[in-house]
Design a protein around this motif. Structure first.
Motif, PDB file in Angstrom:
ATOM      1  N   MET A   1       3.176  10.871   3.434  1.00 19.17           N
ATOM      2  CA  MET A   1       3.319  10.058   2.133  1.00 19.17           C
ATOM      3  C   MET A   1       2.803   8.553   2.411  1.00 19.17           C
ATOM      4  O   MET A   1       3.050   8.157   3.419  1.00 19.17           O
ATOM      5  N   SER A   2       1.996   8.136   1.442  1.00 16.19           N
ATOM      6  CA  SER A   2       1.479   7.088   1.449  1.00 16.19           C
ATOM      7  C   SER A   2       2.336   5.948   0.915  1.00 16.19           C
ATOM      8  O   SER A   2       3.023   6.022  -0.045  1.00 16.19           O
ATOM      9  N   ASN A   3       2.185   4.700   1.556  1.00 15.26           N
ATOM     10  CA  ASN A   3       2.979   3.396   0.853  1.00 15.26           C
ATOM     11  C   ASN A   3       2.031   2.716  -0.022  1.00 15.26           C
ATOM     12  O   ASN A   3       2.552   1.593  -0.027  1.00 15.26           O
ATOM     13  N   SER A   4       0.987   3.410  -0.527  1.00 10.51           N
ATOM     14  CA  SER A   4       0.342   2.470  -1.496  1.00 10.51           C
ATOM     15  C   SER A   4       0.964   2.132  -2.525  1.00 10.51           C
ATOM     16  O   SER A   4       1.897   2.851  -3.042  1.00 10.51           O
ATOM     17  N   ILE A   5       0.698   1.212  -3.326  1.00 10.38           N
ATOM     18  CA  ILE A   5       1.232   0.438  -4.461  1.00 10.38           C
ATOM     19  C   ILE A   5       0.549   1.019  -5.579  1.00 10.38           C
ATOM     20  O   ILE A   5       1.024   0.822  -6.898  1.00 10.38           O
ATOM     21  N   LEU A  63      -4.302  -6.512   0.662  1.00 15.48           N
ATOM     22  CA  LEU A  63      -3.177  -5.912   0.936  1.00 15.48           C
ATOM     23  C   LEU A  63      -3.544  -4.588   1.829  1.00 15.48           C
ATOM     24  O   LEU A  63      -2.669  -3.792   2.045  1.00 15.48           O
ATOM     25  N   ASN A  64      -4.610  -4.562   2.258  1.00 11.65           N
ATOM     26  CA  ASN A  64      -5.436  -3.301   3.073  1.00 11.65           C
ATOM     27  C   ASN A  64      -5.211  -1.904   2.396  1.00 11.65           C
ATOM     28  O   ASN A  64      -5.127  -0.976   2.978  1.00 11.65           O
ATOM     29  N   GLU A  65      -5.317  -2.006   0.999  1.00  6.70           N
ATOM     30  CA  GLU A  65      -5.395  -0.888   0.312  1.00  6.70           C
ATOM     31  C   GLU A  65      -7.090  -0.186   0.611  1.00  6.70           C
ATOM     32  O   GLU A  65      -6.937   0.901   0.263  1.00  6.70           O
ATOM     33  N   PHE A  66      -7.758  -1.116   0.374  1.00  8.68           N
ATOM     34  CA  PHE A  66      -9.282  -0.818   0.595  1.00  8.68           C
ATOM     35  C   PHE A  66      -9.874  -1.669   1.886  1.00  8.68           C
ATOM     36  O   PHE A  66      -9.530  -2.622   2.061  1.00  8.68           O
ATOM     37  N   SER A  67     -11.091  -1.377   2.473  1.00  8.41           N
ATOM     38  CA  SER A  67     -11.497  -2.065   3.231  1.00  8.41           C
ATOM     39  C   SER A  67     -13.221  -2.070   2.936  1.00  8.41           C
ATOM     40  O   SER A  67     -13.509  -1.013   2.388  1.00  8.41           O
TER      41      SER A  67
END
Length: 68
Positions: A1-5, A63-67
């Protein structure tokens, strides 16, 4: 499960935005209307308290959602 917002769809859309796809092109790829794409973008901007798409992209990178 991802902790993504972000929801999976929001993350998908912003992945395309980061790669310089237009709203219309994203809508075409995903089989949804451009209005729906714009709604997802607006939702993310609001979630992040950003003032623009580019501001939202920068915040998502922080937020390290993407690099890049």
């Amino acid at each position: 499960m991802s902790n993504s917002i972000l929801t999976a769809r929001e993350k998908e859309i912003f992945g395309y935005l980061i790669n310089d796809y237009s709203t219309k092109h994203i809508a075409s790829i995903l089989g949804i209307s451009d209005k729906t794409v714009r709604n997802h973008i607006s939702n993310v901007i609001q979630k992040l308290g950003a003032s623009s798409r580019s501001g939202a992209v920068l915040e998502l990178i922080k937020l390290n959602e993407f690099s890049i």
